[in-house]
Design a protein around this motif. Structure first.
Motif, short mmCIF file in Angstrom:
data_model
loop_
_atom_site.label_atom_id
_atom_site.label_comp_id
_atom_site.label_asym_id
_atom_site.label_seq_id
_atom_site.Cartn_x
_atom_site.Cartn_y
_atom_site.Cartn_z
N GLN A 1 1.13 9.81 -5.48
CA GLN A 1 1.72 11.13 -5.26
C GLN A 1 2.56 11.58 -6.46
O GLN A 1 2.54 12.75 -6.84
N ILE A 2 3.30 10.65 -7.05
CA ILE A 2 4.13 10.98 -8.22
C ILE A 2 3.24 11.37 -9.38
O ILE A 2 3.51 12.34 -10.10
N GLY A 3 2.19 10.57 -9.62
CA GLY A 3 1.20 10.91 -10.63
C GLY A 3 1.60 10.62 -12.07
O GLY A 3 2.65 10.04 -12.35
N GLU A 4 0.76 11.05 -12.97
CA GLU A 4 0.89 10.74 -14.39
C GLU A 4 2.16 11.30 -15.01
O GLU A 4 2.78 10.66 -15.86
N LYS A 5 2.56 12.50 -14.60
CA LYS A 5 3.76 13.10 -15.18
C LYS A 5 5.01 12.28 -14.89
O LYS A 5 5.97 12.30 -15.64
N GLY A 6 4.98 11.54 -13.78
CA GLY A 6 6.12 10.69 -13.42
C GLY A 6 5.96 9.27 -13.92
O GLY A 6 6.78 8.41 -13.57
N GLY A 7 4.93 9.02 -14.71
CA GLY A 7 4.75 7.70 -15.31
C GLY A 7 3.73 6.82 -14.61
O GLY A 7 3.56 5.65 -14.97
N PHE A 8 3.03 7.37 -13.61
CA PHE A 8 2.09 6.55 -12.85
C PHE A 8 0.67 7.13 -12.96
O PHE A 8 0.18 7.77 -12.03
N SER A 9 0.06 6.86 -14.08
CA SER A 9 -1.32 7.29 -14.29
C SER A 9 -2.26 6.44 -13.46
O SER A 9 -1.86 5.42 -12.87
N GLU B 1 0.83 -1.21 0.00
CA GLU B 1 0.00 0.00 0.00
C GLU B 1 0.86 1.26 0.00
O GLU B 1 0.51 2.27 -0.62
N SER B 2 2.01 1.21 0.67
CA SER B 2 2.89 2.38 0.72
C SER B 2 3.40 2.74 -0.67
O SER B 2 3.54 3.93 -1.01
N LEU B 3 3.67 1.73 -1.50
CA LEU B 3 4.12 1.98 -2.88
C LEU B 3 2.98 2.52 -3.73
O LEU B 3 3.20 3.38 -4.60
#
Length: 238
Positions: A169-177, A161-163
């Motif tokens: 938090q990183i979000g789409e701009k960081g590759g995590f849509s 869950e922490s990941l």
């Protein structure tokens, strides 16, 4: 009498339709063997007819892998050329960690050897849309741009869950849509390896074999007590 028979026939028809409807619903929710989730990610789609795939035959069974030459051209060229030359035949999965990954492709059989088809390390190839989901085929390395012949298949079924929170938090701009996070949540994988290890393929059939290999007895260094052998890797058309 006739009316009673008609009522009975109507009743049986209603029951039959209900049963057929129930069967249809069950089939539509059945997940494919590749374990993928129903998300709009190219990485998790099945190969198209005629597309080149890799078939890895091991002493535990067969693993079929879709390759991504459009996003990791050097890694795929390296892997397929080695495969066609028989480089991987008879090598082992020398490092196996259940709940993480299985690693192979080293002629030395201990993680210290192997080289690329160019006889020197080649650079990483990262794509924001390709990730270390469960079933991903990725390059093993000793740091940035140190790719040789070693690879691993991600076997982890869950993501902490922490990941998940970190990816959010990183979000789409960081590759995590949202779609990527959903895939990690439902499929599993190792997001902490993203943009550190080149993803150049995805298992679409044979994850049960990957799980069997991951479950073998190992020593303190993750080396299988009994050899897990890559008998051959063939590049064929799907």
């Amino acid at each position: 009498m006739i009316k009673n028979i008609q009522k009975l026939i109507l009743f049986l028809i209603i029951i039959a339709v209900s049963l057929l409807g129930g069967c249809k619903k069950e089939d539509s929710t059945k997940e494919p063997e590749r374990g993928g989730v129903d998300v709009e990610l190219e990485q998790l789609k099945l190969p198209e007819k005629g597309e080149e795939i890799a078939v890895m035959e091991t002493n535990y069974g067969s693993i079929k892998i879709r390759l991504f030459p459009n996003v990791a051209s050097k890694a795929v060229e390296n892997f397929t050329t080695h495969a066609r030359n028989g480089y991987y035949n008879g090598l082992t999965f020398h490092r196996v960690i259940d709940g993480f990954m299985i690693q192979g492709g080293d002629p030395n059989g201990n993680g210290t050897g192997g080289e690329s088809i160019w006889s020197k390390p080649f650079e990483d190839e990262f794509d924001i849309n390709y990730h270390n989901f469960r079933g991903a085929l990725s390059m093993a390395n000793a740091g940035p741009n140190t790719n040789g012949s070693q690879f691993f298949i991600v076997q982890n079924r869950t993501v902490e869950e922490s990941l998940i929170e970190q990816m959010t938090q990183i979000g789409e701009k960081g590759g995590f849509s949202e779609t990527v996070i959903k895939a990690y949540t439902e499929l599993g994988g190792t997001p902490h390896l993203d943009f550190r290890h080149t993803v150049f393929g995805q298992v679409f059939e044979g994850m049960d074999i990957v799980d069997k290999i991951a479950a073998v007895e190992t020593d303190g260094n993750g080396k299988p007590v009994e050899l897990v052998i890559i008998e051959k890797v063939e590049i064929v058309n799907y």
